[in-house]
Write a protein that holds these residues in place. Structure first.
Motif, PDB file in Angstrom:
ATOM      1  N   GLY A   1       0.713  -1.183   0.040  1.00 32.88           N
ATOM      2  CA  GLY A   1      -0.178   0.207   0.066  1.00 32.88           C
ATOM      3  C   GLY A   1       0.902   1.465  -0.079  1.00 32.88           C
ATOM      4  N   CYS A   2       1.967   0.787   1.203  1.00 29.86           N
ATOM      5  CA  CYS A   2       2.920   2.330   0.662  1.00 29.86           C
ATOM      6  C   CYS A   2       3.177   2.472  -0.344  1.00 29.86           C
ATOM      7  CB  CYS A   2       3.973   2.507   1.615  1.00 29.86           C
ATOM      8  SG  CYS A   2       3.877   2.475   3.763  1.00 29.86           S
ATOM      9  N   PHE A   3       4.026   1.345  -1.141  1.00 27.09           N
ATOM     10  CA  PHE A   3       4.072   1.082  -2.372  1.00 27.09           C
ATOM     11  C   PHE A   3       3.427   1.965  -3.852  1.00 27.09           C
ATOM     12  CE2 PHE A   3       8.023  -1.574  -0.888  1.00 27.09           C
ATOM     13  CZ  PHE A   3       9.113  -0.558  -1.299  1.00 27.09           C
ATOM     14  N   ALA A   4       2.465   1.715  -3.492  1.00 27.64           N
ATOM     15  CA  ALA A   4       1.087   1.901  -4.657  1.00 27.64           C
ATOM     16  C   ALA A   4       0.660   3.327  -3.767  1.00 27.64           C
ATOM     17  CB  ALA A   4      -0.194   1.545  -4.198  1.00 27.64           C
TER      18      ALA A   4
ATOM     19  N   LEU B   1       2.712   5.681  -3.239  1.00 32.45           N
ATOM     20  CA  LEU B   1       3.736   6.636  -3.145  1.00 32.45           C
ATOM     21  C   LEU B   1       4.097   6.235  -4.629  1.00 32.45           C
ATOM     22  CD1 LEU B   1       6.672   5.483  -0.792  1.00 32.45           C
ATOM     23  CD2 LEU B   1       6.077   7.301  -0.809  1.00 32.45           C
ATOM     24  N   SER B   2       4.285   5.438  -5.498  1.00 32.54           N
ATOM     25  CA  SER B   2       3.674   5.423  -6.773  1.00 32.54           C
ATOM     26  C   SER B   2       2.424   6.622  -7.519  1.00 32.54           C
ATOM     27  CB  SER B   2       3.502   3.795  -7.453  1.00 32.54           C
ATOM     28  OG  SER B   2       3.690   4.055  -8.798  1.00 32.54           O
ATOM     29  N   ILE B   3       1.555   6.848  -6.974  1.00 32.65           N
ATOM     30  CA  ILE B   3       0.560   7.635  -7.058  1.00 32.65           C
ATOM     31  C   ILE B   3       1.574   9.238  -6.649  1.00 32.65           C
ATOM     32  CG2 ILE B   3      -1.924   7.633  -6.904  1.00 32.65           C
ATOM     33  CD1 ILE B   3      -2.337   4.998  -6.231  1.00 32.65           C
ATOM     34  N   THR B   4       1.322   9.433  -5.763  1.00 34.24           N
ATOM     35  CA  THR B   4       2.000  10.384  -5.657  1.00 34.24           C
ATOM     36  C   THR B   4       2.988  10.791  -5.910  1.00 34.24           C
ATOM     37  OG1 THR B   4       1.707   9.969  -2.926  1.00 34.24           O
ATOM     38  CG2 THR B   4       2.846  11.418  -3.960  1.00 34.24           C
ATOM     39  N   ALA B   5       4.304   9.951  -6.403  1.00 34.23           N
ATOM     40  CA  ALA B   5       5.102  10.306  -7.481  1.00 34.23           C
ATOM     41  C   ALA B   5       4.660  11.039  -8.741  1.00 34.23           C
ATOM     42  CB  ALA B   5       5.967   9.282  -7.855  1.00 34.23           C
ATOM     43  N   ASN B   6       3.179  10.144  -9.699  1.00 35.96           N
ATOM     44  CA  ASN B   6       2.898  10.256 -10.855  1.00 35.96           C
ATOM     45  C   ASN B   6       2.162  11.356 -10.277  1.00 35.96           C
ATOM     46  OD1 ASN B   6       3.753   7.367 -12.089  1.00 35.96           O
ATOM     47  ND2 ASN B   6       1.516   6.318 -11.539  1.00 35.96           N
TER      48      ASN B   6
END
Length: 200
Positions: free
Chosen positions: A69-72, A74-79
């Protein structure tokens, strides 16, 4: 006369009974007497408790889900951050953006990223001898309320010979307002073009 044994029945003695135990056969039936007590046949294996293992597996699953969930996230936030950066860079590179001044002609209409500037504006010298812009009106044709924060530069070749800062308050979509322009630079004696760009 003594009894003679029945030849069809086993003689009294220790024999394995149906369970495998050496039990006394009295010639007619099994008795309670056993010899060398053989172990009982093995039953089903005892079930081991897996409670600790199951708890550890559950904790591991929760940990994996949390990390995933954290990686998801962070991935969404980074996008989203990347998209915002790309959007800002595109706006800065557009004509009239912070990195791409747009050449404008005194009195003529022009547009910068959805801000529509009307005709009829003039460049002049204020009472203190500073450069200024008068009558510059803008209509907000963007998708949301926004403010105009622009620099109008008097250029001589590649040199800025005077800079005028023009601003507005937040402009509702579809509304027209006049920019407030100020400068501390003297009105230039010579310039070959005027440019406008967003300040950021």
């Amino acid at each position: 006369m003594a009894d003679t044994p029945d030849p069809g029945k086993p003689q009294p003695g220790f024999y394995p009974d149906p369970s495998g135990v050496m039990r006394w056969w009295d010639g007619n039936s099994w008795t309670e007497h056993v010899q060398g007590g053989a172990p009982p046949p093995p039953g089903p294996p005892a079930r081991k408790s897996h409670a600790v293992r199951n708890i550890l597996l559950a904790i591991l699953a929760v940990f994996i889900l949390a990390v995933g969930g954290c990686f998801a996230f962070l991935s969404i936030t980074a996008n989203e951050v990347n998209e915002a950066i790309e959007s800002v860079e595109a706006d800065d590179a557009a004509p009239g953006g912070a990195d791409n001044p747009l050449t404008i002609v005194e009195g003529q209409p022009f547009e910068v990223s959805g801000f529509q500037y009307a005709a009829g504006w003039t460049v002049t010298e204020d009472p203190f001898g500073d450069a200024t812009v008068e009558g510059l009106k803008v209509t907000n044709a963007r998708e949301s309320n926004d403010a105009a924060l622009v620099e109008i530069k008097f250029m001589q070749g590649n040199e800025v010979v005077a800079l005028v800062n023009c601003t507005t308050e937040q402009i509702p979509v579809g509304q027209t307002t006049t920019l407030n322009c100020v400068s501390v630079d003297d009105f230039p004696a010579n310039y070959d073009r005027i440019t406008i760009n967003d300040t950021f």
